[in-house]
Design an enzyme around this catalytic site. Structure first.
Site, PDB file in Angstrom:
ATOM      1  N   HIS A 218       0.844  -1.199   0.000  1.00 40.12           N
ATOM      2  CA  HIS A 218       0.000   0.000   0.000  1.00 40.12           C
ATOM      3  C   HIS A 218       0.880   1.250   0.000  1.00 40.12           C
ATOM      4  CE1 HIS A 218      -3.666  -2.307   0.790  1.00 40.12           C
ATOM      5  NE2 HIS A 218      -4.354  -1.179   0.698  1.00 40.12           N
TER       6      HIS A 218
ATOM      7  N   HIS B 261       0.391  -2.810   9.369  1.00 38.39           N
ATOM      8  CA  HIS B 261       1.830  -2.675   9.141  1.00 38.39           C
ATOM      9  C   HIS B 261       2.502  -1.956  10.299  1.00 38.39           C
ATOM     10  CE1 HIS B 261       2.215  -4.190   5.041  1.00 38.39           C
ATOM     11  NE2 HIS B 261       1.089  -3.563   4.749  1.00 38.39           N
TER      12      HIS B 261
END
Length: 445
Positions: free
Chosen positions: A212, A259
């Protein structure tokens, strides 16, 4: 302390899940009190409460209270396996589902990104800052399929087909390298608890680097590099757009609990390196795709080979399908642009008229743009649905795989690779060939 030791200490600090949890709390996201208290009091009780939620009948045997030992790998659902040789760790550690609904103020966050292959949902969480929640939901969608399937066609159909094609080339390259790097490094997602997993759509994938973050870096930077000098606009607009877009996507991945800080920093730096090396060749690649006699055969063969290679890097996870989808989309768009160029459906403006002026927005121009999006997206979605209905049963039949349970069938490379590659290859081909031909036929090109 030596430089190497300092670097190791810095990496460990940036990968610490406690920092992710601290950022979530700062933004108003906390795990339900009932779950936190239960887990702190007796982890075995939390584990027993999780079992019926997963439909499991077996009892896990884990002794944490006295010994403090780690849980066995098989006790965690929906995780990537550890890297052989001890170089990695099981992905996800714990999905940490809440055991009770809790008070009304605790809302289930992340239901919009339910994992379609595993059925897993986001955790129950207390979200006290809803504007930030919706902002970061928007930020994380800037790296998901819905955004891509709207963003790239909009560029190709309404703004500048050349820029749209080259954005796709850069996006495919960055995402493919990012997905393969994940399966080579095999670092786990941040542990939950302490992290609250608001989104679990990609929870079965590895974590390093954040794709991302790579997409959120590659797209805005490439967009400015491709358009500045080609279009007339102040550079300051681009210098504002890049950090806003990039930081929103990167922070959203930490906020969602997907993350660590290190993952998003690595994704950002990795993308800058990829752009520095490959961006000078984007023009050459695009010209080859359009003009070379055997371009379609080379494009299809190359993308298919890359997909097969990526499927051999690790065991099954949702990243397998994502990689095949990215490669199929890139191959379809490149092949469609080749035939579109040969038929003269979309012609790039000559270089001697650059930079292109900004056209004033009129009712007619706006209406045509909306009509192109509606007609084009309707056709693309129909094509995607038809291809999905055809490819999955056909692949199951060819490779003798039961297709009663589509989720389990798609966990076989023999099903997932052709399904994603062919379906999104046809979607990409429709975007750059069939849809422009429809526009030309009905007079809105």
């Amino acid at each position: 302390m030596s430089l190497r030791q300092r670097l190791v200490q810095l990496v460990g600090s940036l990968q610490d899940p406690q920092k992710v949890a601290r950022f979530q709390r700062l933004c108003g996201v906390e795990a339900p009190v009932s779950r936190t208290n239960t887990a702190a009091a007796d982890p075995r009780e939390d584990e027993k409460a999780e079992a019926p939620l997963a439909g499991e009948s077996r009892r896990r045997e884990r002794q944490l209270g006295a010994s403090g030992g780690p849980p066995p790998p098989e006790s965690d659902r929906n995780q990537c396996p550890a890297k052989p040789g001890g170089g990695g760790a099981p992905n996800g550690v714990r999905n940490g589902r809440a055991t009770e609904l809790g008070p009304a103020s605790q809302r289930r966050a992340g239901v919009l990104r339910r994992n379609s292959l595993t059925g897993e949902e986001g955790q129950l969480a207390h979200v006290s800052n809803m504007p930030l929640y919706y902002l970061f939901c928007f930020g994380t969608e800037l790296g998901n399929e819905l955004f891509y399937i709207l963003f790239f066609p909009f560029w190709i159909w309404n703004l500048d087909a050349l820029v749209g094609r080259r954005l796709v080339v850069i996006w495919v390259l960055a995402m493919y390298l990012g997905q393969c790097t994940k399966d080579i490094i095999r670092w786990p997602r941040p542990a939950s608890p302490p992290v609250v997993k608001l989104e679990v759509f990609y929870n079965s994938e590895y974590s390093m680097p954040s794709t991302h973050a790579m997409s959120g870096t590659a797209i805005p930077i490439s967009m400015i590099l491709l358009t500045y000098g080609r279009w007339q606009y102040p550079l300051i607009y681009g210098l504002i757009l890049i950090p806003c877009w990039c930081s929103l996507v990167c922070l959203s991945r930490i906020y969602m609990g997907m993350h660590s800080i290190l993952d998003v920093i690595a994704g950002f730096v990795y993308t800058i390196l990829i752009l520095a090396i490959f961006y000078p060749f984007v023009d050459l690649i695009d010209n080859f795709n359009q003009t070379h006699k055997y371009a379609p055969l080379i494009i299809i063969g190359l993308h298919l080979a890359l997909g097969i290679f990526s499927f051999t890097l690790d065991t099954w996870s949702t990243s397998r399908g994502d990689t095949a989808e990215i490669l199929g989309s890139g191959a379809g768009i490149a092949c469609g642009s080749h035939f579109t160029y040969k038929m003269g459906l979309i012609l790039d403006p000559p270089l001697d008229i650059l930079p292109l002026p900004r056209h004033p927005i009129s009712v007619t121009l706006f209406g045509k743009a909306i009509l192109r999006i509606l007609v084009g997206m309707l056709f693309v979605l129909v094509v995607r649905d038809i291809m999905k209905r055809i490819t999955i049963p056909l692949a199951c039949k060819i490779f003798n795989i039961p297709c009663d349970d589509v989720r389990k069938a798609r966990q076989h490379m023999e099903v997932e690779l052709p399904y994603r590659y062919l379906t999104y290859g046809m979607v990409g081909f429709s975007i750059t060939f069939f849809v422009p031909y429809i526009f030309f036929f009905i007079g809105i090109s």
